[in-house]
Design a protein around this motif. Structure first.
Motif, PDB file in Angstrom:
ATOM      1  N   SER A 113      15.271  -0.341   4.630  1.00 26.25           N
ATOM      2  CA  SER A 113      14.731   1.118   4.419  1.00 26.25           C
ATOM      3  C   SER A 113      13.960   1.827   5.234  1.00 26.25           C
ATOM      4  O   SER A 113      13.287   0.320   5.863  1.00 26.25           O
ATOM      5  N   HIS A 114      14.349   2.221   5.641  1.00 26.59           N
ATOM      6  CA  HIS A 114      13.379   3.107   7.142  1.00 26.59           C
ATOM      7  C   HIS A 114      11.720   3.381   6.242  1.00 26.59           C
ATOM      8  O   HIS A 114      10.886   3.989   7.449  1.00 26.59           O
ATOM      9  N   SER A 115      12.143   3.916   5.679  1.00 24.16           N
ATOM     10  CA  SER A 115      10.513   3.948   5.063  1.00 24.16           C
ATOM     11  C   SER A 115       9.495   2.718   4.744  1.00 24.16           C
ATOM     12  O   SER A 115      10.184   1.900   3.410  1.00 24.16           O
ATOM     13  N   MET A 116       8.335   2.891   5.450  1.00 24.56           N
ATOM     14  CA  MET A 116       7.908   1.823   5.220  1.00 24.56           C
ATOM     15  C   MET A 116       6.754   1.791   4.086  1.00 24.56           C
ATOM     16  O   MET A 116       6.197   0.608   3.233  1.00 24.56           O
ATOM     17  N   ALA A 117       6.546   3.068   3.102  1.00 24.94           N
ATOM     18  CA  ALA A 117       6.632   2.927   2.014  1.00 24.94           C
ATOM     19  C   ALA A 117       6.813   2.859   1.120  1.00 24.94           C
ATOM     20  O   ALA A 117       6.479   1.899   0.406  1.00 24.94           O
ATOM     21  N   ASP A 118       8.038   3.158   0.844  1.00 28.43           N
ATOM     22  CA  ASP A 118       9.362   1.997  -0.351  1.00 28.43           C
ATOM     23  C   ASP A 118       8.748   0.800  -0.474  1.00 28.43           C
ATOM     24  O   ASP A 118       9.092   0.204  -0.856  1.00 28.43           O
ATOM     25  N   LEU A 119       9.065   0.530   1.544  1.00 31.35           N
ATOM     26  CA  LEU A 119       8.773  -1.500   1.148  1.00 31.35           C
ATOM     27  C   LEU A 119       7.327  -1.727   1.037  1.00 31.35           C
ATOM     28  O   LEU A 119       7.973  -2.996   0.234  1.00 31.35           O
ATOM     29  N   ARG A 120       6.550  -1.309   1.566  1.00 29.20           N
ATOM     30  CA  ARG A 120       5.177  -2.218   0.797  1.00 29.20           C
ATOM     31  C   ARG A 120       5.241  -1.838  -0.476  1.00 29.20           C
ATOM     32  O   ARG A 120       4.537  -2.803  -1.100  1.00 29.20           O
ATOM     33  N   LYS A 121       6.116  -0.902  -1.545  1.00 28.96           N
ATOM     34  CA  LYS A 121       5.547  -0.212  -2.486  1.00 28.96           C
ATOM     35  C   LYS A 121       6.130  -1.246  -3.749  1.00 28.96           C
ATOM     36  O   LYS A 121       5.955  -2.002  -4.642  1.00 28.96           O
TER      37      LYS A 121
END
Length: 355
Positions: free
Chosen positions: A181-189
Motif C-alpha cells: 500500500s502507498h497509504s502509510m496510515a493503512d500500513l501502520r493500522k
C-alpha cells in the motif's frame, strides 16, 4: 512462516535483465502482518505474488506451510462467458467445498457483491467495478492463513467501500496479511512488521514504523539526487510521511490543519500539540497560535483554525455544498454549550479556551 532461499527474480526487457530480487535469503516469522514498501517499479507487487505462490522466482525457492488468498479484488481470473454464479461455483469446487458449503458461499457472495440480476449474467457483461465487487466478496468467503492485498482495501461507491473495509478488517482478525500500500496510515493500522524492497535487495524490519522510515529516507535521498524537491513531512513524535495528505490521514485531521501549522505557525499544530516540518527544514520549538482574538478565533475538531465563525462557515460551505449549511451555522453552533455541529460532525472551540 515464509522462507526465501537464494531467491532471484528478473524480467527481460529490451534484452536487458530487470532485477526485482538478487540472491535473497530471508525467513518471515509466523503470525506477522507484513507490509511491503518501496518506490514505484521496485517490484512490490511481484514480491507479493511470489510470497503468495502466485508467481515464482527465476532462481531459488519460496516455501511456506500456510495457505494464501488470491489478491483481494483481483478479477482477472474469472471466465468471461460464465456467469457470476458459475464462476463462484467453479472456485468453490477448486477449493474442495462440499455442496452445502458451496450454496452458503454462493448466497454470501451474491448478497455481498450487490450486483442484482447480473449475478446470473456472463462476467464479460460486467463493468470493472462489478467484477471487483464479485471478487472481493468471493475472497471474503474463504478462510486463508494469509490475505494478499495489493492496494485494494475496498472497492465500489462510498457505502460499499465502508461495508467492504469493515468486513475485511473483521477477516484480518482471523488471518495474517501481506499488504502492499502507498497509504502509510493503512500500513501502520494493519501491519506489525515490514519489508523494504530496493534495488534488488530486501530489508526486513520487526516494526512497521522502522520499515516506513527507512523507505522515506531512501525516497528522500533519491529525489534529492534527481534534483526533485522532497514532499516528505516530519513530526516531533518521530514519524515521517510522504506528504501532507498522508500525515493528515494518519492523525485524522484535515490537510489544511498541517498546512496552517507549516505556513503560519512555525510548524506548530495546536490541535495535536505537535510540531511538523518539511524535509530540509529544521524542527522548531512548539508555540501557541499567535494573534488569537479571545472568544472569536476558533479551532475545529478536525484541526483547522479560523479567525471567526463566519470564516469557518464559508470553509465548510465550500467543501460540503450538499450539507446546505448557512453562513451563520457555526455562529449558531457556538451559542450552544458543547459547540458541536451534527450536520458537519465537527466540534468547534474558542482557541483561547482550547489552549
Amino acid at each position: 512462516m515464509i522462507e526465501l532461499k537464494n531467491v532471484t527474480k528478473y524480467f527481460k526487457t529490451d534484452g536487458q535483465k530487470k532485477y526485482i530480487l538478487k540472491n535473497v535469503t530471508l525467513t518471515i516469522p509466523s503470525g506477522v502482518n507484513l507490509g511491503i514498501v518501496g518506490r514505484n517499479g521496485a517490484g512490490k507487487s511481484t514480491l507479493l505474488r511470489m510470497l503468495g505462490g502466485i508467481d515464482f522466482p527465476t532462481v531459488g525457492t519460496i516455501t511456506s506451510p500456510n495457505s494464501f488468498s488470491w489478491p483481494m479484488g483481483l478479477a482477472g481470473g474469472f471466465q468471461g462467458s460464465m456467469t457470476g454464479r458459475q464462476n463462484v461455483k467453479f472456485v468453490c469446487r477448486i477449493y474442495g467445498k462440499r455442496e452445502e458449503e458451496l450454496q452458503e458461499v454462493i448466497e454470501h457472495v451474491r448478497e455481498f457483491a450487490e450486483i442484482g440480476d447480473y449475478f446470473d449474467m456472463p462476467i464479460k457483461l460486467y463493468s470493472s467495478g462489478m467484477k471487483s465487487r464479485l471478487s472481493f466478496g468471493l475472497s471474503l468467503a474463504f478462510d486463508f492463513d494469509y490475505l494478499i492485498i495489493d492496494e485494494t482495501l475496498s472497492v465500489g461507491d462510498e457505502n460499499f467501500k465502508k461495508k467492504a473495509k469493515d468486513a475485511l478488517m473483521k477477516k484480518i482478525e482471523r488471518s495474517n496479511v501481506l499488504l502492499v500500500s502507498h497509504s502509510m496510515a493503512d500500513l501502520r493500522k494493519i501491519c506489525d512488521a515490514g519489508i523494504l524492497i530496493d534495488d534488488g535487495k530486501i530489508f526486513y524490519y520487526e516494526e512497521i514504523d522502522d520499515a516506513i522510515n527507512a523507505y522515506h529516507n531512501i525516497n528522500i535521498a533519491k529525489t534529492k539526487k534527481n534534483g526533485v524537491a522532497s514532499s516528505a513531512i516530519y513530526c516531533s513524535d518521530g514519524k515521517c510521511f510522504d506528504n501532507i495528505n498522508d500525515a493528515a490521514s494518519f492523525y485524522k485531521i484535515r490537510p489544511m490543519s498541517i498546512i496552517q501549522a507549516l505556513n503560519e505557525n512555525n510548524g506548530s499544530n495546536v490541535y495535536l500539540k505537535k510540531v511538523f516540518w518539511r524535509d530540509g527544514q529544521n524542527k522548531l520549538p512548539f508555540q501557541n497560535w499567535e494573534n488569537v482574538v479571545a472568544m472569536e478565533t476558533l479551532i475545529s475538531s478536525d484541526g483547522v483554525i479560523f479567525e471567526n465563525a463566519l470564516e469557518a462557515a464559508f470553509f465548510y460551505m465550500e467543501r460540503f455544498p450538499k450539507k446546505n449549511i448557512g453562513k451563520m451555522h457555526v455562529a449558531e453552533v457556538m451559542q450552544h454549550e458543547n459547540g458541536f455541529s451534527k450536520t458537519l460532525n465537527v466540534k468547534f472551540y474558542y482557541l483561547s479556551e482550547y489552549q
